[in-house]
Motif scaffolding. Structure first.
Motif, PDB file in Angstrom:
ATOM      1  N   GLU A  78      34.015  83.292   9.207  1.00 21.70           N
ATOM      2  CA  GLU A  78      33.075  82.984  10.289  1.00 21.70           C
ATOM      3  C   GLU A  78      32.059  84.109  10.441  1.00 21.70           C
ATOM      4  OE1 GLU A  78      34.833  82.053  14.082  1.00 21.70           O
ATOM      5  OE2 GLU A  78      32.889  81.618  14.995  1.00 21.70           O
ATOM      6  N   LYS A  82      29.158  88.324   6.483  1.00 22.02           N
ATOM      7  CA  LYS A  82      27.745  88.508   6.840  1.00 22.02           C
ATOM      8  C   LYS A  82      27.341  89.959   6.591  1.00 22.02           C
ATOM      9  CE  LYS A  82      27.928  84.692  10.125  1.00 22.02           C
ATOM     10  NZ  LYS A  82      28.058  84.269  11.547  1.00 22.02           N
ATOM     11  N   HIS A 115      29.629  82.834   2.984  1.00 22.58           N
ATOM     12  CA  HIS A 115      28.580  82.724   4.005  1.00 22.58           C
ATOM     13  C   HIS A 115      28.278  84.113   4.531  1.00 22.58           C
ATOM     14  CE1 HIS A 115      26.417  80.880   7.409  1.00 22.58           C
ATOM     15  NE2 HIS A 115      27.069  81.707   8.194  1.00 22.58           N
TER      16      HIS A 115
HETATM   17  C1  XIL Z   1      28.231  82.303  14.551  1.00 22.49           C
HETATM   18  C2  XIL Z   1      29.675  82.706  14.737  1.00 22.49           C
HETATM   19  O1  XIL Z   1      30.441  81.551  14.936  1.00 22.49           O
HETATM   20  C3  XIL Z   1      29.808  83.642  15.917  1.00 22.49           C
HETATM   21  O2  XIL Z   1      31.130  84.159  15.986  1.00 22.49           O
HETATM   22  C4  XIL Z   1      28.831  84.793  15.805  1.00 22.49           C
HETATM   23  O3  XIL Z   1      28.891  85.590  16.973  1.00 22.49           O
HETATM   24  C5  XIL Z   1      27.430  84.273  15.614  1.00 22.49           C
HETATM   25  O4  XIL Z   1      27.399  83.420  14.461  1.00 22.49           O
HETATM   26  N1  XIL Z   1      24.879  79.240  12.185  1.00 22.49           N
HETATM   27  C6  XIL Z   1      25.491  80.006  11.247  1.00 22.49           C
HETATM   28  C7  XIL Z   1      26.736  80.731  11.585  1.00 22.49           C
HETATM   29  O5  XIL Z   1      25.085  80.004  10.088  1.00 22.49           O
HETATM   30  O6  XIL Z   1      26.876  81.925  10.865  1.00 22.49           O
HETATM   31  C8  XIL Z   1      26.852  81.005  13.065  1.00 22.49           C
HETATM   32  O7  XIL Z   1      28.116  81.578  13.329  1.00 22.49           O
HETATM   33  C9  XIL Z   1      26.631  79.749  13.845  1.00 22.49           C
HETATM   34  C10 XIL Z   1      25.264  79.170  13.576  1.00 22.49           C
END
Ligand code: XIL
Length: 466
Positions: A78, A82, A115
């Motif tokens: 999640e 990143k 991701h």
């Molecule tokens: C979100 C996560 O779920 C959260 O925990 C974080 O604080 C912010 O990012 N689009 C995306 C994801 O591509 O990476 C995001 O995830 C949600 C929207």
């Protein structure tokens, strides 16, 4: 080392073909009975059912681990892959969390959808302060380092994320566009392709589920990348609102498939105005069913990833005030009706109640304890099992033993410890599941490896209080 899922899948397809040709009939009986987990149903369809996982929950919550291992055949970090997590300062890479997630996936025979490399969000300020050659070098170095590290272990990558503006006509105005110009997207894909030629490369975005100006723009970017052989798939995040699955979603995904691409539902959640009630939850189940059917109908839909396990794990309430309850599991890990509708859409059947288990204890039925094993999710060279210990008297600890009749051997286990990896298994409770009141049950779980194509057996278990 276990096979990655993509390779496992190729083997599975091969076995089915051979069985069909040799017998002149349909699939072998292994595939004939209805699947009882999302994972089993997805495996039978040769699709991914994925979940976005939190490093902290995987570390600290055995029931979370158990459910993730049992119900899903694909993982996405999640947050742990990143840029702000993997390279918080220039050249200082931190992979502890990402490694733990990839290790977990490998231990459990799951694929990984990575991701993400290039995004305007969750990218550290040291990157955002760069421009020109320095920014390009940082991007190339980052993609090379992360993609190389996970080559052969991460099956697919969201190479760029959310690069189109919300109004849809233009690329998103971001430090990437401002610092490097439009070519940054191609450069990112070229770099990723060279770094890991075996990984599928995706462009990922939100609000592109229907045919609209934004998805049109993604379509034209995708066309350009396909022409250069740089793109394998399009990720439709699908952060949807209750009752608003676009009516043209399947047709929209189909036009990307027609470009020769895979499509994937990468971040599915369906949010509602809180509090949830029976009517909203029924609507949600129907919405989830529609999305599951769309992916099932498209052979080139590689799968669906839900953006979190339980409602309480979801990012939604923090970002959309007053909204929530968007996922498939309740906070106590019980299954919502949305779970059942996805399982049914993909050909499975629920065997457990979808509501919270009954908490009143049936009367004690004797002494000692009884234990059973059940196969949750088999694949060619392994399977996930659930074990249940039932207390017939008040227990403060238990021991279970059994012997594998064939090639089955435990590769990893949760909520049980002991001498587990040989043909003769002796396992005892762990700290938190030894005390079981008469009439109550507790669970444990494990994965096995087995000879390619053999049936996962269900040995008789002896249970003893200790
Ligand atoms: C979100 C996560 O779920 C959260 O925990 C974080 O604080 C912010 O990012 N689009 C995306 C994801 O591509 O990476 C995001 O995830 C949600 C929207």
């Amino acid at each position: 080392m276990l096979l990655t899922r993509n390779r496992r899948r190729a083997l599975l397809a091969g076995v089915v073909t051979v069985a069909t040709a040799a017998l002149g009939i349909g699939l072998s009986t292994q595939f004939a009975s209805a699947q009882t987990t999302l994972r089993g149903a997805a495996d039978a369809l040769n699709k991914d059912i994925g979940v976005a996982v939190s490093y902290n929950l995987l570390q600290n919550n055995a029931q979370y681990r158990n459910t993730v291992a049992t119900e899903f055949n694909s993982l996405t970090a999640e947050n742990a892959m990143k840029w702000d997590a993997t390279e918080p300062s220039d050249g200082n890479y931190t992979f502890t969390q990402a490694d733990a997630i990839v290790d977990f996936a490998e231990d459990n025979g799951q694929s990984v959808h990575g991701h993400t490399f290039v995004w305007h969000s969750q990218t550290p300020s040291w990157v955002q302060g760069l421009s020109g050659t320095a920014l390009q070098n940082a991007m190339v170095d980052h993609i090379n380092t992360v993609a190389n590290r996970y080559e052969g272990r991460v099956d697919s990558w969201d190479v760029v994320n959310e690069v189109v503006s919300d109004s849809g006509g233009a690329l998103r105005s971001s430090f990437w566009l401002n610092g490097l110009g439009e070519g940054y997207i191609t450069t990112a894909f070229q770099t990723a392709r060279a770094a890991d030629p075996s990984a599928d490369l995706y462009i990922n975005d939100y609000s592109i589920e229907g045919d609209n100006a934004k998805s049109d723009r993604v379509y034209s970017i995708a066309q350009g990348l396909v022409n250069q052989g740089l793109l394998d798939g399009v990720g439709f995040q699908s952060h949807l609102i209750l009752g608003q699955v676009p009516s043209d979603m399947e047709a929209n995904l189909q036009r990307f498939v027609n470009l020769g691409l895979k499509v994937r539902i990468t971040e599915l959640d369906i949010r509602m105005t809180l509090p949830a009630d029976a009517t909203k939850l029924a609507q949600q189940a129907s919405d989830y069913q529609r999305v599951a059917n769309i992916c099932k109908n498209l052979a080139d839909c590689s799968g669906i990833t839900v953006w979190g396990l339980r409602d309480g794990d979801s990012w939604v309430p923090g970002v959309f005030p007053g909204q929530g309850a968007p996922l498939l599991f309740n906070d106590d890990f019980s299954k919502k009706s949305a779970y059942t509708s996805v399982l049914n859409a993909w050909g499975g059947t629920v065997t457990n109640p979808t509501t919270t288990p009954i908490t009143t204890s049936p009367p004690p039925t004797g002494s000692g304890c009884t234990a059973t094993l059940s196969v949750q999710s088999p694949w060619n060279t392994g399977a996930t099992y659930a074990g249940t210990v039932r207390a017939n008297q008040n227990l403060t600890g238990w021991r279970v033993t059994w012997t594998w009749p064939g090639s089955e051997r435990i590769s990893n286990a949760w909520s049980i410890q002991g001498t587990l990896t040989g043909a003769a298994v002796t396992g005892t409770n762990v700290g938190y599941n030894g005390t079981v009141a008469a009439g109550q049950t507790t669970t444990f779980g494990f994965n096995i490896t087995k000879a390619d194509g053999s049936t996962a057996s269900v040995p008789t278990v002896t249970c003893t209080p200790i």
